[in-house]
Design a protein around this motif. Structure first.
Motif, PDB file in Angstrom:
ATOM      1  N   LEU A  60       0.823  -1.202   0.000  1.00  0.00           N
ATOM      2  CA  LEU A  60       0.000   0.000   0.000  1.00  0.00           C
ATOM      3  C   LEU A  60       0.856   1.250   0.000  1.00  0.00           C
ATOM      4  O   LEU A  60       1.877   1.326   0.697  1.00  0.00           O
ATOM      5  CB  LEU A  60      -0.918   0.010   1.224  1.00  0.00           C
ATOM      6  N   GLU A  61       0.428   2.256  -0.771  1.00  0.00           N
ATOM      7  CA  GLU A  61       1.129   3.528  -0.805  1.00  0.00           C
ATOM      8  C   GLU A  61       0.126   4.646  -1.057  1.00  0.00           C
ATOM      9  O   GLU A  61      -1.001   4.408  -1.503  1.00  0.00           O
ATOM     10  CB  GLU A  61       2.185   3.527  -1.908  1.00  0.00           C
ATOM     11  N   LEU A  62       0.529   5.862  -0.718  1.00  0.00           N
ATOM     12  CA  LEU A  62      -0.301   7.033  -0.968  1.00  0.00           C
ATOM     13  C   LEU A  62       0.270   7.786  -2.159  1.00  0.00           C
ATOM     14  O   LEU A  62       1.399   8.289  -2.110  1.00  0.00           O
ATOM     15  CB  LEU A  62      -0.315   7.957   0.248  1.00  0.00           C
ATOM     16  N   ALA A  63      -0.498   7.844  -3.226  1.00  0.00           N
ATOM     17  CA  ALA A  63      -0.111   8.610  -4.402  1.00  0.00           C
ATOM     18  C   ALA A  63      -0.880   9.927  -4.422  1.00  0.00           C
ATOM     19  O   ALA A  63      -1.851  10.112  -3.676  1.00  0.00           O
ATOM     20  CB  ALA A  63      -0.392   7.799  -5.674  1.00  0.00           C
ATOM     21  N   THR A  64      -0.443  10.836  -5.264  1.00  0.00           N
ATOM     22  CA  THR A  64      -1.130  12.126  -5.417  1.00  0.00           C
ATOM     23  C   THR A  64      -2.234  11.989  -6.452  1.00  0.00           C
ATOM     24  O   THR A  64      -2.026  11.400  -7.515  1.00  0.00           O
ATOM     25  CB  THR A  64      -0.135  13.206  -5.856  1.00  0.00           C
ATOM     26  N   ARG A  65      -3.396  12.525  -6.142  1.00  0.00           N
ATOM     27  CA  ARG A  65      -4.485  12.467  -7.113  1.00  0.00           C
ATOM     28  C   ARG A  65      -4.755  13.853  -7.695  1.00  0.00           C
ATOM     29  O   ARG A  65      -4.443  14.877  -7.083  1.00  0.00           O
ATOM     30  CB  ARG A  65      -5.756  11.893  -6.494  1.00  0.00           C
ATOM     31  N   VAL A  66      -5.321  13.876  -8.860  1.00  0.00           N
ATOM     32  CA  VAL A  66      -5.674  15.129  -9.519  1.00  0.00           C
ATOM     33  C   VAL A  66      -6.978  15.637  -8.923  1.00  0.00           C
ATOM     34  O   VAL A  66      -7.972  14.912  -8.855  1.00  0.00           O
ATOM     35  CB  VAL A  66      -5.824  14.935 -11.040  1.00  0.00           C
ATOM     36  N   ALA A  67      -6.971  16.873  -8.454  1.00  0.00           N
ATOM     37  CA  ALA A  67      -8.160  17.488  -7.876  1.00  0.00           C
ATOM     38  C   ALA A  67      -8.411  18.816  -8.564  1.00  0.00           C
ATOM     39  O   ALA A  67      -7.471  19.531  -8.926  1.00  0.00           O
ATOM     40  CB  ALA A  67      -7.982  17.702  -6.375  1.00  0.00           C
ATOM     41  N   SER A  68      -9.678  19.152  -8.761  1.00  0.00           N
ATOM     42  CA  SER A  68     -10.010  20.425  -9.390  1.00  0.00           C
ATOM     43  C   SER A  68      -9.694  21.565  -8.432  1.00  0.00           C
ATOM     44  O   SER A  68      -9.710  21.386  -7.213  1.00  0.00           O
ATOM     45  CB  SER A  68     -11.496  20.454  -9.758  1.00  0.00           C
ATOM     46  N   PRO A  69      -9.395  22.771  -8.962  1.00  0.00           N
ATOM     47  CA  PRO A  69      -9.009  23.896  -8.096  1.00  0.00           C
ATOM     48  C   PRO A  69     -10.087  24.262  -7.074  1.00  0.00           C
ATOM     49  O   PRO A  69      -9.763  24.763  -5.998  1.00  0.00           O
ATOM     50  CB  PRO A  69      -8.786  25.039  -9.091  1.00  0.00           C
ATOM     51  N   ASP A  70     -11.362  24.020  -7.401  1.00  0.00           N
ATOM     52  CA  ASP A  70     -12.439  24.402  -6.481  1.00  0.00           C
ATOM     53  C   ASP A  70     -12.998  23.220  -5.705  1.00  0.00           C
ATOM     54  O   ASP A  70     -14.083  23.303  -5.115  1.00  0.00           O
ATOM     55  CB  ASP A  70     -13.563  25.092  -7.253  1.00  0.00           C
ATOM     56  N   GLU A  71     -12.270  22.114  -5.669  1.00  0.00           N
ATOM     57  CA  GLU A  71     -12.760  20.931  -4.952  1.00  0.00           C
ATOM     58  C   GLU A  71     -12.750  21.176  -3.455  1.00  0.00           C
ATOM     59  O   GLU A  71     -11.768  21.659  -2.891  1.00  0.00           O
ATOM     60  CB  GLU A  71     -11.884  19.719  -5.289  1.00  0.00           C
ATOM     61  N   ALA A  72     -13.835  20.847  -2.815  1.00  0.00           N
ATOM     62  CA  ALA A  72     -13.927  21.014  -1.368  1.00  0.00           C
ATOM     63  C   ALA A  72     -12.915  20.106  -0.666  1.00  0.00           C
ATOM     64  O   ALA A  72     -12.647  18.991  -1.135  1.00  0.00           O
ATOM     65  CB  ALA A  72     -15.342  20.685  -0.895  1.00  0.00           C
ATOM     66  N   PRO A  73     -12.347  20.563   0.461  1.00  0.00           N
ATOM     67  CA  PRO A  73     -11.325  19.759   1.134  1.00  0.00           C
ATOM     68  C   PRO A  73     -11.832  18.418   1.636  1.00  0.00           C
ATOM     69  O   PRO A  73     -11.048  17.494   1.844  1.00  0.00           O
ATOM     70  CB  PRO A  73     -10.880  20.648   2.296  1.00  0.00           C
ATOM     71  N   THR A  74     -13.143  18.297   1.854  1.00  0.00           N
ATOM     72  CA  THR A  74     -13.696  17.035   2.341  1.00  0.00           C
ATOM     73  C   THR A  74     -14.372  16.236   1.234  1.00  0.00           C
ATOM     74  O   THR A  74     -15.143  15.319   1.515  1.00  0.00           O
ATOM     75  CB  THR A  74     -14.700  17.304   3.472  1.00  0.00           C
ATOM     76  N   HIS A  75     -14.082  16.571  -0.030  1.00  0.00           N
ATOM     77  CA  HIS A  75     -14.673  15.817  -1.140  1.00  0.00           C
ATOM     78  C   HIS A  75     -13.929  14.489  -1.302  1.00  0.00           C
ATOM     79  O   HIS A  75     -12.695  14.446  -1.343  1.00  0.00           O
ATOM     80  CB  HIS A  75     -14.562  16.617  -2.441  1.00  0.00           C
ATOM     81  N   TYR A  76     -14.706  13.415  -1.386  1.00  0.00           N
ATOM     82  CA  TYR A  76     -14.124  12.087  -1.559  1.00  0.00           C
ATOM     83  C   TYR A  76     -14.742  11.456  -2.799  1.00  0.00           C
ATOM     84  O   TYR A  76     -15.829  10.873  -2.739  1.00  0.00           O
ATOM     85  CB  TYR A  76     -14.378  11.224  -0.312  1.00  0.00           C
ATOM     86  N   PRO A  77     -14.077  11.572  -3.948  1.00  0.00           N
ATOM     87  CA  PRO A  77     -14.650  11.045  -5.193  1.00  0.00           C
ATOM     88  C   PRO A  77     -14.747   9.534  -5.170  1.00  0.00           C
ATOM     89  O   PRO A  77     -14.009   8.850  -4.436  1.00  0.00           O
ATOM     90  CB  PRO A  77     -13.660  11.526  -6.254  1.00  0.00           C
TER      91      PRO A  77
END
Length: 406
Positions: A60-77
């Protein structure tokens, strides 16, 4: 009170900030193991970064995901909507006590200490988390204030402890027949002692009773943003206050049993009645007044917000605003642990800025030998409260079915 500049310095955690640099020198709880059931890619919002937990070549590892500039900090796609940034950093993980920890710092991560929550077998630990809409520091500071329990968590009736499994402050104090709720209610002004340790701070609250006896409650601040407190005679809580960003955090808790295996199904059911998935946001919140009931407040609880003390704490810390304005505060004698912690945090921020990581607690080879910490309630003779508190802890450990020796 402190300046706005200093308040910003100790609360802001984005990459490149002094406090964020300190937090990144430690393993951070990134997700519950339970969350792996949600899909092959688990979104994680941590320390101002938008990440994704995935299976890599080394596990298991944590990678960086692409997020939109206006994505809420608690958004979980949803898992099938996640896009991974191939240019972003990838962080290592470790699985401990039902949690997946991640290290977001540079260089080698520090060792895990031999805390009880990490030594206990899987049968004796249970992990859960909850979202709070406030900065991580005020979430931590309520946990190192021993006096607040006598007021914020004041229960006007004492229920049968036999019906209180999985609920804090619903046990009996020490080996007496005094319910914890009654003791906190009748002795609301503890004498508080704070000692610096190799893991952070040891906080002792002494509630002096009649007939030469004292209730001794030992809790701990585990640097940088965790606490370890007694839940009952048989169980402790180790709880991290993990920043999502500057204005939002998770409390992430491991319940550790010294006695019987944890009833995980019951504890999970209890907490899922108060939280929604997949973001673990509380169902009681500022948008519905935390289900405030004036009739309950008149007869049962100080807050009128139910029996779950997490809701009481949530209301208190969120009510300060997303980031508490410390420029107008006036700390008093009961805030001694908060004062000591802020001084420690400032020293460690200075040390990291100067490149002296050796000054950080638990940041060397000796950290793996740190055990415990002592965290319990005991009724003791006032003249000998220190020895009695240690004896109560050792008796619990000696009867433990797993190796809890210290």
């Amino acid at each position: 009170m402190i300046s706005q500049q200093l308040n910003d310095r100790i609360t802001r955690i984005a990459p490149g900030t002094p406090a964020g640099a300190v937090l990144r020198q430690y393993w951070q709880p990134a997700a519950l193991v339970d969350e792996l059931a949600h899909g092959p890619l688990v979104p994680v919002n941590l320390l101002g970064e938008r990440l994704v937990l995935r299976q890599g070549a080394q596990g298991l590892e944590l990678a960086t995901r692409v997020a939109s500039p206006d994505e809420a900090p608690t958004h979980y796609p949803a898992s099938d909507a996640i896009m991974i940034d191939p240019e972003g950093p990838v962080y290592p993980t470790e699985t401990r006590a039902g949690l997946i920890f991640a290290y977001l710092g540079a260089g080698d991560p520090p060792p895990f200490p031999a805390f009880d929550c990490f030594r206990a077998p899987d049968t004796h630990v249970f992990a859960f988390k909850g979202l709070w809409e406030c900065n991580w520091l005020q979430a931590l500071e309520i946990g190192i204030d021993p006096a607040h329990a006598s007021f914020l968590h004041r229960f006007l009736e004492d229920e049968d402890p036999a019906d209180s499994y999985g609920k804090q402050f619903r046990d009996k104090a020490g080996a007496t027949d005094i319910p914890m709720t009654r003791l906190l209610r009748e002795y609301p002004r503890p004498e508080i002692k704070v000692d610096e340790t190799d893991y952070g701070l040891k906080i002792t609250a002494l509630r002096h009773m009649e007939n030469g006896h004292t209730h001794v409650r030992v809790t701990n601040q585990i640097f940088p943003e965790a606490i370890c407190i007694p839940m009952s005679r048989e169980m402790t809580i180790t709880q991290w206050h993990v920043p999502v960003d500057d204005r939002t955090c998770y409390w992430v808790t491991v319940f550790t049993s010294f006695d019987k295996p944890v009833n995980k199904d019951l504890m999970r059911t209890q907490r899922l009645k108060e939280h929604r998935l997949p973001d673990y946001a509380p169902l009681k919140n500022r948008r519905n007044d935390y289900h405030y009931d004036p009739a309950e407040q008149a007869s049962l609880t100080y807050t009128g917000m139910g029996l779950d003390i997490n809701v009481h704490d949530q209301w208190a810390v969120e009510g300060m605003g997303a980031i508490q304005d410390r420029t107008q505060e006036h700390l008093g004698r009961s805030d001694v642990a908060i004062i000591r912690y802020r001084r420690m945090l400032r020293r460690m921020m200075d040390a990291v800025e100067q490149g002296d990581l050796s000054a950080l607690p638990m940041h060397n080879a000796g950290a793996a030998a740190i055990k415990g910490p002592l965290s319990n309630d005991a009724i003791a003779e006032t003249a000998d409260w220190q020895a009695s508190s240690r004896a109560a802890d050792h008796a619990r450990r000696a009867a433990c079915p797993w190796d809890a020796t210290v």
